[in-house]
Scaffold this motif. Sequence first.
Motif, mmCIF file in Angstrom:
data_model
loop_
_atom_site.group_PDB
_atom_site.id
_atom_site.type_symbol
_atom_site.label_atom_id
_atom_site.label_comp_id
_atom_site.label_asym_id
_atom_site.label_seq_id
_atom_site.Cartn_x
_atom_site.Cartn_y
_atom_site.Cartn_z
ATOM 1 N N VAL A 42 -66.073 59.574 -101.677
ATOM 2 C CA VAL A 42 -65.478 60.687 -102.436
ATOM 3 C C VAL A 42 -64.125 61.087 -101.859
ATOM 4 O O VAL A 42 -63.334 61.750 -102.531
ATOM 5 N N ALA A 43 -63.851 60.659 -100.608
ATOM 6 C CA ALA A 43 -62.558 60.996 -100.000
ATOM 7 C C ALA A 43 -61.398 60.381 -100.771
ATOM 8 O O ALA A 43 -60.267 60.873 -100.690
ATOM 9 N N ALA A 44 -61.681 59.318 -101.533
ATOM 10 C CA ALA A 44 -60.626 58.673 -102.311
ATOM 11 C C ALA A 44 -60.044 59.601 -103.374
ATOM 12 O O ALA A 44 -58.949 59.352 -103.887
ATOM 13 N N ASP A 50 -53.914 54.264 -98.316
ATOM 14 C CA ASP A 50 -53.872 53.774 -96.941
ATOM 15 C C ASP A 50 -54.729 54.633 -96.024
ATOM 16 O O ASP A 50 -55.389 54.116 -95.112
ATOM 17 N N GLN A 51 -54.754 55.950 -96.254
ATOM 18 C CA GLN A 51 -55.598 56.827 -95.440
ATOM 19 C C GLN A 51 -57.073 56.608 -95.743
ATOM 20 O O GLN A 51 -57.914 56.606 -94.841
ATOM 21 N N ASN A 52 -57.387 56.397 -97.003
ATOM 22 C CA ASN A 52 -58.776 56.205 -97.408
ATOM 23 C C ASN A 52 -59.373 54.946 -96.798
ATOM 24 O O ASN A 52 -60.572 54.887 -96.512
ATOM 25 N N LEU A 53 -58.560 53.925 -96.567
ATOM 26 C CA LEU A 53 -59.058 52.685 -95.970
ATOM 27 C C LEU A 53 -59.683 52.933 -94.602
ATOM 28 O O LEU A 53 -60.671 52.282 -94.232
ATOM 29 N N LEU A 54 -59.117 53.886 -93.851
ATOM 30 C CA LEU A 54 -59.625 54.165 -92.514
ATOM 31 C C LEU A 54 -60.721 55.221 -92.507
ATOM 32 O O LEU A 54 -61.527 55.274 -91.585
ATOM 33 N N VAL A 55 -60.756 56.060 -93.534
ATOM 34 C CA VAL A 55 -61.834 57.043 -93.631
ATOM 35 C C VAL A 55 -63.138 56.370 -94.020
ATOM 36 O O VAL A 55 -64.210 56.701 -93.501
ATOM 37 N N ASP A 310 -49.332 51.254 -107.750
ATOM 38 C CA ASP A 310 -50.716 51.729 -107.616
ATOM 39 C C ASP A 310 -51.516 50.829 -106.676
ATOM 40 O O ASP A 310 -51.684 49.641 -106.939
ATOM 41 N N ASN A 311 -51.999 51.408 -105.572
ATOM 42 C CA ASN A 311 -52.830 50.669 -104.615
ATOM 43 C C ASN A 311 -54.267 51.167 -104.571
ATOM 44 O O ASN A 311 -55.016 50.823 -103.656
ATOM 45 N N ARG A 312 -54.676 51.960 -105.554
ATOM 46 C CA ARG A 312 -56.005 52.568 -105.491
ATOM 47 C C ARG A 312 -57.131 51.537 -105.518
ATOM 48 O O ARG A 312 -58.190 51.767 -104.952
ATOM 49 N N LEU A 313 -56.923 50.408 -106.164
ATOM 50 C CA LEU A 313 -57.968 49.377 -106.260
ATOM 51 C C LEU A 313 -57.696 48.218 -105.320
ATOM 52 O O LEU A 313 -58.088 47.082 -105.587
ATOM 53 N N VAL A 314 -57.050 48.515 -104.208
ATOM 54 C CA VAL A 314 -56.627 47.433 -103.310
ATOM 55 C C VAL A 314 -57.807 46.615 -102.775
ATOM 56 O O VAL A 314 -57.680 45.422 -102.521
#
Length: 348
Positions: A42-44, A50-55, A310-314
């Motif tokens: 849900v943090a996304a 880029d931050q979500n990748l580490l969370v 858009d990188n949301r679906l990386v």
Amino acid sequence: MDSLTHAALGACLGEVMLSRKIGKRALFWGALAQNLPDIDVVAALWLSPDQNLLVHRGGTHSFLFALGLAVLLSLLARRKYRDRQVPWNQFFGFFLVQLLVHDLLDTCNAYGTGLLEPFSQERFSFHLLYVADPLFTLWPCLGLIALLLLRNSNPKRTYWALAGLVPAVVYLGYAFLNKQQISQQIEASLAKQQIPYSDYFVTPTPFNNWLWYAVVATENGYQIGHRSVFTEKAVPTEFTFFPKQEELLRFAIDPGEVQELKRFAHGYYTVERWNDTLVFNVLRYGQMQGWQDPKSRFTFHYFLSPAGVDNRLVMQRGRAKGWNRESLQRMKIAIFGPPPEKAHSAMP
């Protein structure tokens, strides 16, 4: 691992650990607990990609979080089932095992799990399983189906719960042996081809444990190859070189974003230009059909520029891109070798 695998494993564990006290409800609680660490998705909704990748797989996958959540779930379950006279410590042991199994299972694939957060930012990845492996998931799912169909009084329920758990554990052992074999053969290939290197890793390709992807760190880039567990030991692995191109990062718009990506990549990355787009590749997730085209692009590619891309679906956009019947057939050949008649015709 995927949510279905966690849920099925949690239900089978629930049957073994708690069903005698609360019946089939143990399946529900097990499946629920097994998936709770993934609440970090849900943090996304408010973090940058880029931050979500580490969370993701960070704090909610730590030992500390498992301990605290097990206490809270135990208090809730004890209150809900006070008439069943289940000791609090039995609930606590049940939930703690479920949460720890989730966390430790997630360390078996490539993403990286923050078991020691917040005390350490180290991520653990043992590269034993692809994030979704049907031969691992099959057994817990069969066990879960049987448990849902059988009555509470059926004496075969424990048998089916163990039938869901034991083969999965055996498969993990099989994956470990496959990794050891592939690692030894990759090292032998590097020595035979006299390729100097500082480090390497191997990880399974999508949906199987037979074809492995190898990344070898060299001075200016990476040697990348694929190898099957069924390949003859004497046959060397073929490698393709990819330059790191660190110097291209000076054109990145956001230096903070680059630092986050470097941390996420664990040092394994390359930088490329696709026409006017600056691309950061994280190598730990393989290539798009690299078994078919050794120069294919990497599954994880993050657009550093131009701004607003858009990188949301990386994590998803490259996993199955371009897959078709031919690519699956080529994967089969990469694993098992060509059919006998083709192998014969290819001989000089």
